[in-house]
Design a protein around this motif. Structure first.
Motif, mmCIF file in Angstrom:
data_model
loop_
_atom_site.group_PDB
_atom_site.id
_atom_site.type_symbol
_atom_site.label_atom_id
_atom_site.label_comp_id
_atom_site.label_asym_id
_atom_site.label_seq_id
_atom_site.Cartn_x
_atom_site.Cartn_y
_atom_site.Cartn_z
ATOM 1 N N ASP A 99 0.742 -1.039 -0.028
ATOM 2 C CA ASP A 99 -0.010 0.109 -0.009
ATOM 3 C C ASP A 99 0.960 1.308 0.059
ATOM 4 O O ASP A 99 1.591 1.333 0.983
ATOM 5 C CB ASP A 99 -0.886 0.001 1.175
ATOM 6 N N SER A 100 0.908 2.020 -1.061
ATOM 7 C CA SER A 100 1.753 3.178 -1.275
ATOM 8 C C SER A 100 1.646 4.364 -0.211
ATOM 9 O O SER A 100 2.384 5.112 0.341
ATOM 10 C CB SER A 100 1.636 3.601 -2.665
ATOM 11 N N CYS A 101 0.329 4.263 0.458
ATOM 12 C CA CYS A 101 -0.140 5.252 1.256
ATOM 13 C C CYS A 101 0.543 4.831 2.762
ATOM 14 O O CYS A 101 0.906 6.146 3.373
ATOM 15 C CB CYS A 101 -1.711 5.213 1.592
ATOM 16 N N ILE A 102 0.808 3.757 2.920
ATOM 17 C CA ILE A 102 1.330 3.633 4.451
ATOM 18 C C ILE A 102 2.633 2.690 4.473
ATOM 19 O O ILE A 102 3.359 2.575 5.624
ATOM 20 C CB ILE A 102 0.162 2.693 5.073
ATOM 21 N N ARG A 103 3.169 2.106 3.192
ATOM 22 C CA ARG A 103 4.329 1.520 3.585
ATOM 23 C C ARG A 103 5.419 2.177 4.166
ATOM 24 O O ARG A 103 6.169 1.568 4.634
ATOM 25 C CB ARG A 103 4.599 0.725 2.116
ATOM 26 N N TYR A 104 5.477 3.631 3.592
ATOM 27 C CA TYR A 104 6.699 4.268 4.041
ATOM 28 C C TYR A 104 6.777 4.130 5.664
ATOM 29 O O TYR A 104 7.831 4.581 6.184
ATOM 30 C CB TYR A 104 6.620 5.648 3.633
ATOM 31 N N ASN A 127 -1.983 9.169 10.457
ATOM 32 C CA ASN A 127 -3.091 10.138 10.920
ATOM 33 C C ASN A 127 -4.526 9.150 10.625
ATOM 34 O O ASN A 127 -3.957 7.821 10.498
ATOM 35 C CB ASN A 127 -3.308 11.205 9.890
ATOM 36 N N GLU A 144 -6.249 8.972 8.286
ATOM 37 C CA GLU A 144 -6.149 8.114 6.694
ATOM 38 C C GLU A 144 -5.614 6.686 6.836
ATOM 39 O O GLU A 144 -5.717 5.806 6.202
ATOM 40 C CB GLU A 144 -5.858 8.818 5.733
ATOM 41 N N HIS A 145 -4.117 6.739 7.429
ATOM 42 C CA HIS A 145 -3.142 5.616 7.649
ATOM 43 C C HIS A 145 -3.902 4.515 8.333
ATOM 44 O O HIS A 145 -3.943 3.657 8.077
ATOM 45 C CB HIS A 145 -2.106 5.957 8.211
ATOM 46 N N ASP A 200 -7.127 4.190 8.756
ATOM 47 C CA ASP A 200 -8.312 3.686 8.007
ATOM 48 C C ASP A 200 -7.606 2.596 7.027
ATOM 49 O O ASP A 200 -8.275 1.519 6.808
ATOM 50 C CB ASP A 200 -9.026 4.813 7.210
ATOM 51 N N HIS A 201 -6.542 2.817 6.263
ATOM 52 C CA HIS A 201 -6.016 1.808 5.345
ATOM 53 C C HIS A 201 -5.648 0.540 6.313
ATOM 54 O O HIS A 201 -5.924 -0.593 5.807
ATOM 55 C CB HIS A 201 -4.729 2.478 4.845
#
Length: 132
Positions: free
Chosen positions: A39-44, A90, A92-93, A95-96
């Motif tokens: 998941d590009s939104c959270i993998r970092y 946050n 959003e993270h 939620d993912h």
């Protein structure tokens, strides 16, 4: 054996037993972290994390949430996630993460209302994880 005996006596098996025990915890967590790392939104958020250690902690935590034999002895949620707030953690993270947990558990055959029970417990940690 104990769960079978409980069933014969008319006792409800534990959530841990209903979802498949340790094997299900292992499978769900492995699937979960594959999804998280894709998941590009959270993998970092996991770039500097020892994923073997993280998987082991998550398996103990999920087992504990489900009433299994493992006891989670990690840091408190606020303390454990404080460094991630500096990286922008946050809602959003979160939620993912919740969505990946839901789909991982579903793919392991966890059915409602057991799925709802697990997700409700995970959701109850949102405020602490997000430092509020």
């Amino acid at each position: 054996m104990l769960e079978k005996l409980k069933s014969l006596l008319g006792m409800q098996p534990s959530l841990y037993a209903r979802v498949g025990g340790g094997a299900a915890m292992d499978a769900a967590v492995d699937i979960f972290y594959r999804k998280v790392l894709d998941d590009s939104c959270i993998r970092y958020l996991f770039e500097d994390v020892d994923m073997d250690q993280q998987r082991a902690k998550q398996k103990r935590f999920l087992s504990m949430v489900c009433g299994g034999p493992d006891k989670f002895t990690g840091l408190q949620m606020r303390e454990a996630h404080a460094h991630l707030l500096a990286l922008g953690l946050n809602d959003e993270h979160f939620d993912h993460i919740m969505e990946h947990l839901r789909t991982s558990l579903e793919s392991c055959g966890v059915k409602p209302p057991d799925l709802t029970q697990i997700l409700d417990v995970a959701e109850s940690f949102r405020e602490d994880v997000l430092g509020r």
